[in-house]
Design a protein around this motif. Structure first.
Motif, short mmCIF file in Angstrom:
data_model
loop_
_atom_site.label_atom_id
_atom_site.label_comp_id
_atom_site.label_asym_id
_atom_site.label_seq_id
_atom_site.Cartn_x
_atom_site.Cartn_y
_atom_site.Cartn_z
N ALA A 50 0.86 -1.22 0.08
CA ALA A 50 0.11 0.03 -0.08
C ALA A 50 0.90 1.11 0.18
CB ALA A 50 -0.95 -0.07 1.16
N ILE A 51 1.97 1.50 0.90
CA ILE A 51 2.58 2.30 0.77
C ILE A 51 3.56 2.69 -0.53
CG2 ILE A 51 4.86 3.27 1.83
CD1 ILE A 51 3.98 1.96 4.49
N ILE A 52 4.06 1.57 -1.03
CA ILE A 52 4.61 1.73 -2.23
C ILE A 52 3.81 2.18 -3.33
CG2 ILE A 52 5.84 0.36 -4.24
CD1 ILE A 52 7.63 1.09 -1.97
N ALA A 53 2.63 1.55 -3.42
CA ALA A 53 1.73 1.71 -4.51
C ALA A 53 1.13 3.19 -4.50
CB ALA A 53 0.33 0.99 -4.51
N SER A 54 1.32 3.87 -3.47
CA SER A 54 0.89 5.26 -3.39
C SER A 54 2.12 6.37 -3.59
CB SER A 54 0.31 5.61 -1.64
OG SER A 54 1.53 5.67 -0.78
N VAL A 55 3.10 5.87 -3.64
CA VAL A 55 4.50 6.78 -3.96
C VAL A 55 5.38 6.52 -5.04
CG1 VAL A 55 5.67 6.08 -1.69
CG2 VAL A 55 5.72 8.41 -2.53
N LEU A 56 5.53 5.24 -5.18
CA LEU A 56 6.77 4.85 -6.14
C LEU A 56 6.35 4.13 -7.31
CD1 LEU A 56 9.31 3.90 -3.34
CD2 LEU A 56 9.20 5.94 -4.70
N THR A 57 5.11 4.57 -7.70
CA THR A 57 4.62 3.67 -8.87
C THR A 57 5.56 4.04 -10.27
OG1 THR A 57 3.01 5.64 -9.19
CG2 THR A 57 2.29 3.62 -8.18
N THR A 58 5.43 2.82 -10.97
CA THR A 58 6.18 3.10 -12.34
C THR A 58 5.23 2.53 -13.40
OG1 THR A 58 7.39 0.89 -11.89
CG2 THR A 58 8.21 2.79 -11.04
N THR A 59 5.85 2.51 -14.58
CA THR A 59 4.96 1.82 -15.53
C THR A 59 4.77 0.21 -15.32
OG1 THR A 59 7.05 1.49 -17.06
CG2 THR A 59 5.69 3.64 -17.38
N LYS A 60 3.56 -0.25 -16.02
CA LYS A 60 3.34 -1.66 -15.85
C LYS A 60 4.25 -2.33 -16.59
CE LYS A 60 -0.46 -4.75 -16.93
NZ LYS A 60 -1.76 -4.99 -17.65
N LYS A 61 4.68 -3.57 -15.99
CA LYS A 61 5.85 -4.42 -16.54
C LYS A 61 5.26 -5.71 -17.05
CE LYS A 61 9.73 -2.42 -14.31
NZ LYS A 61 9.18 -1.63 -13.09
N ARG A 62 4.16 -6.12 -16.28
CA ARG A 62 3.66 -7.49 -16.66
C ARG A 62 2.26 -7.58 -16.25
NH1 ARG A 62 7.75 -9.93 -11.92
NH2 ARG A 62 6.52 -8.78 -9.99
N ASP A 63 1.46 -8.50 -16.59
CA ASP A 63 0.19 -8.80 -16.26
C ASP A 63 -0.01 -9.36 -14.97
OD1 ASP A 63 -0.83 -7.53 -18.54
OD2 ASP A 63 -0.63 -9.51 -19.70
N TYR A 64 -1.38 -8.98 -14.18
CA TYR A 64 -1.53 -9.32 -12.98
C TYR A 64 -1.97 -10.91 -13.08
CZ TYR A 64 -3.54 -9.85 -8.27
OH TYR A 64 -3.53 -10.13 -7.04
N VAL A 65 -1.49 -11.82 -12.26
CA VAL A 65 -2.17 -12.99 -12.16
C VAL A 65 -2.67 -13.16 -10.66
CG1 VAL A 65 -1.91 -15.78 -12.00
CG2 VAL A 65 -0.78 -14.21 -13.99
N PRO A 66 -3.85 -13.15 -10.61
CA PRO A 66 -4.49 -13.22 -9.15
C PRO A 66 -3.65 -14.16 -8.00
CG PRO A 66 -6.19 -12.86 -10.46
CD PRO A 66 -5.13 -13.58 -11.28
#
Length: 671
Positions: A50-66
């Motif tokens: 949650a912390i990283i997602a709020s501040v250090l986001t970058t471009t998507k590198k791969r698709d999410y697999v749940p």
């Protein structure tokens, strides 16, 4: 966790207090409902995500697999998805994420180095020295050695109370994570250094060139170029191609000389195109006749992009999504204009023609036209203005009853007003998703009417854009569908019922997704009487004073008044408002990876020379000069200019990418 106060009672004497306060003030870290922060509590993998997602986001590198143990109802589900897609965190071989497990200090560093992709810019030259830096280096997991070496080199490692102990396998505390994340922001140029005896200082890098982290006040400095009615460019329809190019180049060169860094070019004023398109006809504002291409052929948008990028100016393509014709009293439409291909969805509105925003044909046309430009042109942004449903005409109602009736017949329950707003909302959302899917670096901005609704904030009086234009611009901002909002604040600072300062402050306060706000300013009103240059200066200062609230620039309407130096406004830009160059502000939700710094920097034959650090694209170079303890920006040079003539002094040269990410500066002293 709900408290985001910067003064938690349980950190007042804590070694990480200043770091925690700094991140809390930025709304990156929150406390607990009882007002505490609990700095020594271990951080779970979900909390770290949650912390990283709020501040250090970058471009998507791969698709999410749940992951099997991350249900969609988990509070951190979206954050876990984001950090997985951007390469910060992975799961375990059994396809679990284990969100409630604590994350180790070593894994925090691995995640940050991998996610930010700095291994391509920073050598892991400390691998062989880790044993001299950390007494417990032997306990570093094999998979983490290179990343720990890189993190140590860039100053991200914090160890309390003994900096000689890394404790790589120990659970990271909330204080540990706060300091490490803050140090990453310092490295990225997004935070000022905070002194601490617990930050590991790496040994000298030997023969590597000296580098320094430098920065300056970033600011978006834009101008609208209106093509409809030939307001700004071209000066009249039917000019020769050379005359058109000369006029446009003079505009771009002037913007460069005044230290502007963005041009908002109107490319679709009325269902037409100021560029080569198979979807819509050539604009009559270019050649004098709709559907007629320039002769000899050239593409004005392609030309503008190339000339802007040579001069470190962003080009944002400005579209009117629904206007079909500005006046029915002159000219005519030709195919494939929508009034010809689908006249049933184009209505007379006063002296204009207007497309029906509720029609799927119109919705698809606007989307396809804009995404086509995103696909084919190297633009920096897509820009919409304040025209959605048309401005009202007294005693008339927009004639979309048939479209609304079809909606109702298909089971639609929204009122006419809510349905109209939702049509516009869906257009904005669809464009947002389409632009980012096509080219994630292309920005999406909208410049709505400056008043959202009368009474918001209290005391504001004016057109109700929410009900008259069906523009829910606050929603677009709060949903994060747009990268920037440029509210048209076309009133003086002393107009209390439409106060520039009150309105701008309100827009920054409702900006819950922390997008950028660039105020729109109307210099066309300059008359030396009610509107003087001092008014524009006040507005720019008000915008800058709200920079901490993400008021990060201005866009001026329109270019012709700068070109003609009305009331000396161009002189003011050069001498006062924009006396020093500036690159665009970075956007925290876009890639934050800085480019590699230049290499082989040397002083020969009276000038500095350098080479690209690698083969990745560079938009520009920034040149700083040291003055005491400060570094002052001197010039912004185009990507193709790898030299600069300079007098004696100490300089730093940085690489800048298209998103404004700036490398460390490579230092050289000229005697």
């Amino acid at each position: 966790m709900v408290s985001n106060t910067a003064s938690f009672p349980d950190i007042q004497n804590h070694w990480a207090r200043l770091f925690i306060q700094a991140l809390a003030q930025r709304r990156i870290l929150n406390g607990y409902p009882d007002g505490s922060f609990r700095p020594n509590t271990p951080v779970t993998r979900a909390e770290f995500a949650a912390i990283i997602a709020s501040v250090l986001t970058t471009t998507k590198k791969r698709d999410y697999v749940p992951f099997g143990d991350v249900p969609v109802t988990l509070w951190a589900n979206s954050a876990i998805r984001k950090v997985y897609e951007t390469g910060f965190l992975v799961g375990y071989p059994d396809r679990t994420f284990r969100p409630n497990d604590s994350i180790s200090r070593g894994d925090v560093l691995v995640a940050m180095v991998n996610g930010l992709g700095i291994a391509s810019q920073v050598q892991a030259d400390l691998v062989s020295s880790l044993g001299q830096i950390y007494q417990d280096a032997a306990t570093i997991p094999n998979y983490a050695i290179n990343q720990v070496a890189i993190a140590s080199r860039v100053g991200w490692v914090v160890s309390y109370p003994n900096i000689k102990l890394l404790n790589a396998r120990m659970a990271a505390t909330r204080a540990d994570v706060a300091v490490m994340v803050y140090q990453a922001l310092v490295y990225l140029g997004r935070a000022e250094k905070i002194a601490s005896e617990y930050i590991v200082v790496p040994p000298s890098s030997g023969n590597q060139p000296r580098t320094v982290r430098v920065s300056h006040n970033r600011e978006f400095r834009g101008a609208w170029i209106t093509t409809v009615w030939n307001s700004d460019w071209p000066s009249k329809p039917g000019l020769s191609v050379e005359q058109q190019k000369t006029e446009l180049l003079q505009i771009i060169q002037q913007l460069q000389s005044l230290n502007f860094n963005a041009l908002i070019l109107q490319v679709r004023p009325e269902g037409d195109a100021l560029y080569a398109s198979n979807l819509e006809p050539w604009s009559a504002w270019i050649t004098g006749t709709q559907g007629k291409a320039p002769e000899p052929f050239y593409d004005p948008l392609e030309f503008a992009i190339a000339e802007c990028h040579k001069r470190n100016i962003e080009l944002h393509a400005w579209f009117n999504p629904y206007r079909a014709k500005t006046t029915t009293k002159s000219g005519f439409n030709v195919g494939p204009h929508i009034a010809i291909t689908n006249p049933e969805v184009v209505y007379q509105w006063g002296n204009q023609l207007w497309m029906d925003p509720g029609s799927k044909i119109v919705q698809d046309r606007a989307y396809n036209v804009i995404i086509d430009v995103v696909n084919r042109y190297d633009i920096d942004g897509i820009h919409l203005d304040d025209y959605f449903y048309p401005y009202p005409i007294s005693g008339q109602s927009f004639p979309d009853q048939k479209t609304y009736g079809v909606y109702q017949a298909n089971g639609g329950k929204l009122s006419l007003e809510d349905w109209r707003r939702e049509n516009v909302n869906q257009m904005v959302l669809r464009l947002s998703e389409g632009i980012k899917k096509t080219k994630s670096h292309v920005k999406f901005g909208i410049s709505p009417f400056g008043i959202y609704r009368p009474g918001q904030p209290p005391g504001i009086v004016g057109l109700d854009a929410y009900n008259a234009l069906y523009a829910d611009s606050k929603k677009w901002l709060q949903e994060g569908w747009i990268d920037y909002l440029a509210p048209q604040l076309y009133w003086r600072t002393d107009q209390t019922q439409q106060s520039y300062e009150v309105l701008l402050n309100w827009w920054t306060q409702v900006n819950t997704k922390q997008r950028h706000i660039y105020a729109g300013n109307n210099i066309s009103k300059l008359d030396g009487k009610a509107w003087k240059n001092s008014e524009i200066e006040k507005q720019i200062l008000i915008s800058r004073n709200l920079a901490k609230n993400l008021s990060l620039g201005n866009i001026f309407f329109s270019m012709n008044y700068i070109k003609e130096n009305v009331q000396g406004i161009a002189d003011q830009f050069k001498q006062v408002y924009y006396s020093r160059p500036a690159i665009i502000p970075t956007m925290s939700w876009q890639s934050q990876n800085p480019p590699s710094p230049p290499k082989e920097i040397k002083f020969e034959n009276g000038r500095l020379n350098w080479e690209r650090g690698d083969d990745k694209p560079v938009r520009s170079w920034t040149l700083y000069r040291q003055s005491g303890d400060n570094w002052i920006i001197q010039r912004i040079l185009s990507a193709g200019t790898t030299f600069a003539t300079v007098p004696p002094g100490t300089y730093a040269v940085c690489a800048v990418d298209r998103l404004g990410n700036e490398s460390v500066g490579v230092v050289i002293t000229v005697t």
